[in-house]
Design an enzyme around this catalytic site. Sequence first.
Site, PDB file in Angstrom:
ATOM      1  N   ASP A 135      -6.425   1.338   8.176  1.00 18.74           N
ATOM      2  CA  ASP A 135      -5.667   0.731   9.277  1.00 18.74           C
ATOM      3  C   ASP A 135      -5.239  -0.684   8.874  1.00 18.74           C
ATOM      4  O   ASP A 135      -6.079  -1.550   8.646  1.00 18.74           O
ATOM      5  CB  ASP A 135      -6.557   0.681  10.524  1.00 18.74           C
ATOM      6  CG  ASP A 135      -5.773   0.371  11.792  1.00 18.74           C
ATOM      7  OD1 ASP A 135      -4.553   0.152  11.697  1.00 18.74           O
ATOM      8  OD2 ASP A 135      -6.386   0.354  12.869  1.00 18.74           O
ATOM      9  N   ASP A 138       1.043   2.240  10.920  1.00 24.14           N
ATOM     10  CA  ASP A 138       0.057   1.360  10.287  1.00 24.14           C
ATOM     11  C   ASP A 138      -1.318   1.973  10.089  1.00 24.14           C
ATOM     12  O   ASP A 138      -2.264   1.260   9.727  1.00 24.14           O
ATOM     13  CB  ASP A 138      -0.076   0.068  11.099  1.00 24.14           C
ATOM     14  CG  ASP A 138      -0.523   0.319  12.534  1.00 24.14           C
ATOM     15  OD1 ASP A 138      -0.503   1.482  12.974  1.00 24.14           O
ATOM     16  OD2 ASP A 138      -0.890  -0.655  13.219  1.00 24.14           O
ATOM     17  N   GLU A 139      -1.487   3.267  10.283  1.00 21.08           N
ATOM     18  CA  GLU A 139      -2.813   3.848  10.081  1.00 21.08           C
ATOM     19  C   GLU A 139      -2.714   5.306   9.659  1.00 21.08           C
ATOM     20  O   GLU A 139      -1.744   6.006   9.963  1.00 21.08           O
ATOM     21  CB  GLU A 139      -3.673   3.724  11.336  1.00 21.08           C
ATOM     22  CG  GLU A 139      -3.108   4.431  12.550  1.00 21.08           C
ATOM     23  CD  GLU A 139      -4.018   4.333  13.763  1.00 21.08           C
ATOM     24  OE1 GLU A 139      -5.263   4.424  13.606  1.00 21.08           O
ATOM     25  OE2 GLU A 139      -3.479   4.186  14.883  1.00 21.08           O
TER      26      GLU A 139
END
Length: 395
Positions: A10, A105-106
């Site tokens: 993350d 983003d993860e």
Amino acid sequence: MPSATILHADLDAFFAAVEQRDNPELRGRPVIVGGKQGQRGVVTSPSYEARRFGVHSAMPSATAKRLCPEAVFVRPRHAAYSAVSDQIMNILRSVTPLVEPLSLDEAFLDVAGCERSLGTPVEIARIIKGLVLREERLTISIGIATSKSVAKIASDLSKPDGLLVVPVGTEREFLAPLPVGKVWGVGPKTRSMLENIGIRTIGDLANQKASGLSAKLGRNGHRIRRLAVGIDERSIEPDPRRKSLGHETTFDLDVRDPSTLRAFLLEASEKVAKRLRTQRIRGRVVTLKLRYADFTTITRRRTLDTHSDEGRVIYKTATGLLDTALTRGSRFRLAGVHVSDFSRDDMEQLPLDWSQSLRNRRLDLAVDAIAERFGPHSVSWGRLVGTAAQVRPAG
């Protein structure tokens, strides 16, 4: 027995971190990606400097400004974030093909079988962190566990720029003291319900009888209790196709003028179309999202005859959907355009009016090239001139 080979990676304060990376003047300062002071937008991504003041995602911008008067507000650059995300996902896939993106983003990774070539899961996580820092100048936090849910909690607890391993067999002990809201799927409403009956930690939840939870929460009760004791049998699903691309915004003031809405839809359609062309995909389903002044939200969708990445096609469809939703006196606080049902650009058959389509394609690519060289505002539709102030978003 399962092994701790599931990673949850993350990026730290992703949008804000990209802004600080790209603009040296923002480094070390509290940065808030989202709406500005006095507007009705919300915080999209606060930097860690801003978070120290209590600012968090989804907070009203005015509240964030009161908490952190020195904050620098920055408008989101979604195309930039998407491009960086693609590079990050490429780094993850260089380690293992078993990568499941959750958002820009993860992502989850399964590194079972990579030990011989890359080392232990911890060593692999360090490799990932080093690559992300060296190639993208960003930090990423990683949790390692036997399951998705525990790995995700571990990465969250390790932020920023952390690495946390939950050894096999310690999952229940690790989870027990944490707030019950950390359990995947326990939102504010369920958390409040559980707290009202004395269940405040994950350990409290784990100690409940499954039958009692099912009576209170229905089928969800059995699932969240299993997560509370560290049982999560979901496997990594690599490369699920992104379901949609879109652009939406909350307006400074409620909009009631149809021409103002159409001006925004034109701008949004062009932005979505450019992202489609950048990723060499086309979409067939166009969805219009509208939120009224009373917060009622509706969606309207229409399927095109063929897949398209043309802004004018998306716009024409979106305005047609708008006409079905307009009523006398309607006021809107949010509007958005989304496209889904993708096809790869090189797999698309030529339409019957291929000559006109080819001319449109050449025009779109020329506009893209101008915007790439001289900036996104260097070229625009004539009908948008003079409307910017009216459609300026709060976020």
